[in-house]
Design an enzyme around this catalytic site. Structure first.
Site, PDB file in Angstrom:
ATOM      1  N   GLU A  53       0.824  -1.208   0.000  1.00 13.30           N
ATOM      2  CA  GLU A  53       0.000   0.000   0.000  1.00 13.30           C
ATOM      3  C   GLU A  53       0.858   1.258   0.000  1.00 13.30           C
ATOM      4  O   GLU A  53       0.552   2.236  -0.692  1.00 13.30           O
ATOM      5  CB  GLU A  53      -0.916   0.014   1.238  1.00 13.30           C
ATOM      6  CG  GLU A  53      -1.911  -1.136   1.280  1.00 13.30           C
ATOM      7  CD  GLU A  53      -1.414  -2.297   2.120  1.00 13.30           C
ATOM      8  OE1 GLU A  53      -2.217  -2.851   2.890  1.00 13.30           O
ATOM      9  OE2 GLU A  53      -0.219  -2.646   2.002  1.00 13.30           O
ATOM     10  N   ALA A 154       5.492 -40.712  -6.101  1.00 11.91           N
ATOM     11  CA  ALA A 154       5.454 -41.250  -7.469  1.00 11.91           C
ATOM     12  C   ALA A 154       5.353 -42.766  -7.352  1.00 11.91           C
ATOM     13  O   ALA A 154       6.219 -43.399  -6.740  1.00 11.91           O
ATOM     14  CB  ALA A 154       6.705 -40.852  -8.246  1.00 11.91           C
ATOM     15  N   ALA A 164      11.314 -54.895  -7.005  1.00 11.31           N
ATOM     16  CA  ALA A 164      11.582 -55.892  -5.970  1.00 11.31           C
ATOM     17  C   ALA A 164      13.005 -55.828  -5.438  1.00 11.31           C
ATOM     18  O   ALA A 164      13.280 -56.275  -4.317  1.00 11.31           O
ATOM     19  CB  ALA A 164      11.296 -57.289  -6.520  1.00 11.31           C
ATOM     20  N   ARG A 184       9.571 -28.186  -6.182  1.00  9.53           N
ATOM     21  CA  ARG A 184      10.637 -27.959  -5.198  1.00  9.53           C
ATOM     22  C   ARG A 184      10.989 -26.481  -5.119  1.00  9.53           C
ATOM     23  O   ARG A 184      11.195 -25.932  -4.027  1.00  9.53           O
ATOM     24  CB  ARG A 184      11.898 -28.744  -5.594  1.00  9.53           C
ATOM     25  CG  ARG A 184      11.847 -30.239  -5.366  1.00  9.53           C
ATOM     26  CD  ARG A 184      13.156 -30.873  -5.817  1.00  9.53           C
ATOM     27  NE  ARG A 184      13.176 -32.316  -5.636  1.00  9.53           N
ATOM     28  CZ  ARG A 184      14.155 -33.113  -6.030  1.00  9.53           C
ATOM     29  NH1 ARG A 184      15.214 -32.589  -6.648  1.00  9.53           N
ATOM     30  NH2 ARG A 184      14.102 -34.422  -5.833  1.00  9.53           N
ATOM     31  N   THR A 196      15.584 -43.125   2.336  1.00 10.54           N
ATOM     32  CA  THR A 196      15.587 -42.595   0.973  1.00 10.54           C
ATOM     33  C   THR A 196      16.937 -41.978   0.638  1.00 10.54           C
ATOM     34  O   THR A 196      17.462 -42.148  -0.467  1.00 10.54           O
ATOM     35  CB  THR A 196      14.467 -41.547   0.807  1.00 10.54           C
ATOM     36  OG1 THR A 196      13.208 -42.169   1.026  1.00 10.54           O
ATOM     37  CG2 THR A 196      14.485 -40.928  -0.579  1.00 10.54           C
ATOM     38  N   GLY A 266      10.705 -41.288   2.230  1.00 11.37           N
ATOM     39  CA  GLY A 266      10.019 -42.435   1.687  1.00 11.37           C
ATOM     40  C   GLY A 266       8.721 -42.772   2.394  1.00 11.37           C
ATOM     41  O   GLY A 266       8.151 -41.964   3.141  1.00 11.37           O
ATOM     42  N   PRO A 267       8.247 -44.022   2.154  1.00 10.03           N
ATOM     43  CA  PRO A 267       6.948 -44.443   2.667  1.00 10.03           C
ATOM     44  C   PRO A 267       6.785 -44.288   4.174  1.00 10.03           C
ATOM     45  O   PRO A 267       5.725 -43.865   4.638  1.00 10.03           O
ATOM     46  CB  PRO A 267       6.882 -45.908   2.243  1.00 10.03           C
ATOM     47  CG  PRO A 267       7.759 -46.005   1.037  1.00 10.03           C
ATOM     48  CD  PRO A 267       8.879 -45.049   1.307  1.00 10.03           C
ATOM     49  N   LEU A 269       8.289 -42.168   6.334  1.00 12.40           N
ATOM     50  CA  LEU A 269       8.162 -40.772   6.718  1.00 12.40           C
ATOM     51  C   LEU A 269       6.841 -40.192   6.226  1.00 12.40           C
ATOM     52  O   LEU A 269       6.156 -39.462   6.958  1.00 12.40           O
ATOM     53  CB  LEU A 269       9.336 -39.969   6.154  1.00 12.40           C
ATOM     54  CG  LEU A 269       9.483 -38.527   6.664  1.00 12.40           C
ATOM     55  CD1 LEU A 269       9.728 -38.508   8.163  1.00 12.40           C
ATOM     56  CD2 LEU A 269      10.608 -37.817   5.929  1.00 12.40           C
ATOM     57  N   GLY A 271       4.057 -41.811   5.680  1.00 11.10           N
ATOM     58  CA  GLY A 271       2.997 -42.373   6.508  1.00 11.10           C
ATOM     59  C   GLY A 271       2.928 -41.722   7.877  1.00 11.10           C
ATOM     60  O   GLY A 271       1.834 -41.491   8.417  1.00 11.10           O
TER      61      GLY A 271
END
Length: 335
Positions: A53, A154, A164, A184, A196, A266-267, A269, A271
């Site tokens: 302003e 992803a 696997a 990012r 990870t 990863g999964p 963290l 979760g």
């Protein structure tokens, strides 16, 4: 004369986005004469600089007298590094103030009431949702006291985040990966767990032209990490948080000035943050691939997590689903 305030507010929102993302909100302002001519513009350039302003009033000069100030955030009434915008608007002879988002802070809110008491016409809520989107993370921090977390995953069509073998695996194509770098760049920190960091050995940097400041790289977990990992190079700062509790992690990041966190796994963290109700938004990439085996995107959460989908888009040969997490206190409003 009744003017289409949304048109001018759109211009103010565009100005707001020119300002830096920091601990302060991004704010834009235009001064509009009674004939509908824009006679002054301004935006906030960062902490310690004049508010939007003030810059717009300076640009308008004497033409501000009797004009309308269209601003993306309710004018502040407090004295910080700069004076209150309400006082400046009153002294400039502004006859009307049109704003989009109400100020959520206790110290600066109430500006609209002060302006009305001074005899200035005040119109609020013009393009409110569009303006709030610009400062979504800042607003969240003011209301909750903790950083805004975006979770990115992803996965393959059968829900796998690696094959696997469990090693680093490219899931999405180049276009989705380019979008990830853009996401990012919009955040203050990029965060992963120690698993990870060890398995994928990512750089966690923004690899786009023109990016001058890299987000903080955050590694969460109690494992010891070798100094040879990419996250310890000199391309960006790195913070290790040896605490698995989401609330404690966000407290550390908040104290470090972080407002917006891009959580990439990863999964375990992911979760933990979802289970703690500390994810505000998800960006989910689905790749047209089937592994048949391998680690899944998330562990059991122990509760249902609902998402209000805001965007579904094909990115190359992948599909992105983006949405806001619906927290428990919001459930009643959406049933």
């Amino acid at each position: 004369m009744l003017l289409p305030w949304s048109r001018y507010m759109s211009q103010a929102i565009a100005l707001a986005q020119l300002g830096p993302r920091s601990s302060n909100p991004q704010v834009g302002c235009v001064i509009v004469s009674g004939l509908g001519e824009v006679v002054g513009t301004g935006f906030h350039h960062g902490a310690g600089t004049p508010h939007a302003e003030i810059e717009a009033l300076s640009d308008a000069g004497d033409l501000a007298q009797g004009s309308t100030a269209v601003v993306t955030l309710e004018p502040c009434r407090h004295v910080g590094r700069t004076g209150p915008c309400t006082e400046a608007l009153i002294e400039a002879g502004i006859s009307r103030v049109v704003y989009a988002q109400s100020d959520p802070t206790t110290q600066a809110s109430g500006g609209a009431a002060l302006l009305r008491n001074a005899g200035i016409e005040v119109v609020g809520g013009v393009l409110e949702s569009e303006a709030c989107a610009v400062n979504r993370a800042w607003t969240h921090v003011q209301l909750s006291g903790r950083p805004y977390v975006i979770l990115k995953i992803a996965q393959t069509l059968d829900g796998r985040v690696a094959d696997a073998r469990g090693g680093p695996t490219a899931i999405t194509g180049q276009q989705a990966q380019a979008l990830t770098h853009n996401l990012r760049a919009q955040c203050d920190a990029v965060m992963v767990g120690t698993a990870t960091a060890l398995i994928d050995n990512p750089n966690l940097t923004v690899r786009l032209q023109g990016v001058e400041t890299q987000p903080l790289r955050v590694i969460v977990g109690e494992r010891e990490l070798p100094g040879s990992l990419n996250v310890f190079d000199e391309s960006a700062p790195t913070l290790i948080i040896q605490d698995r509790r989401p609330g404690a992690v966000l407290e550390v990041l908040g104290e470090s000035g972080v407002q917006k966190v891009f959580l990439e796994g990863g999964p375990t963290l992911a979760g933990a943050f979802l289970g703690a109700g500390m994810v505000e938004e998800v960006v989910w990439f689905l790749a047209p691939t089937l592994f048949g085996a391998g680690p899944v995107a998330l562990p059991a959460l122990g509760q249902l997590v609902r998402v209000d989908v805001t965007e579904v888009k094909r990115i190359g040969n992948d599909v992105m689903v983006r949405g806001r997490v619906i927290h428990d206190h919001e459930q009643g409003d959406r049933n």
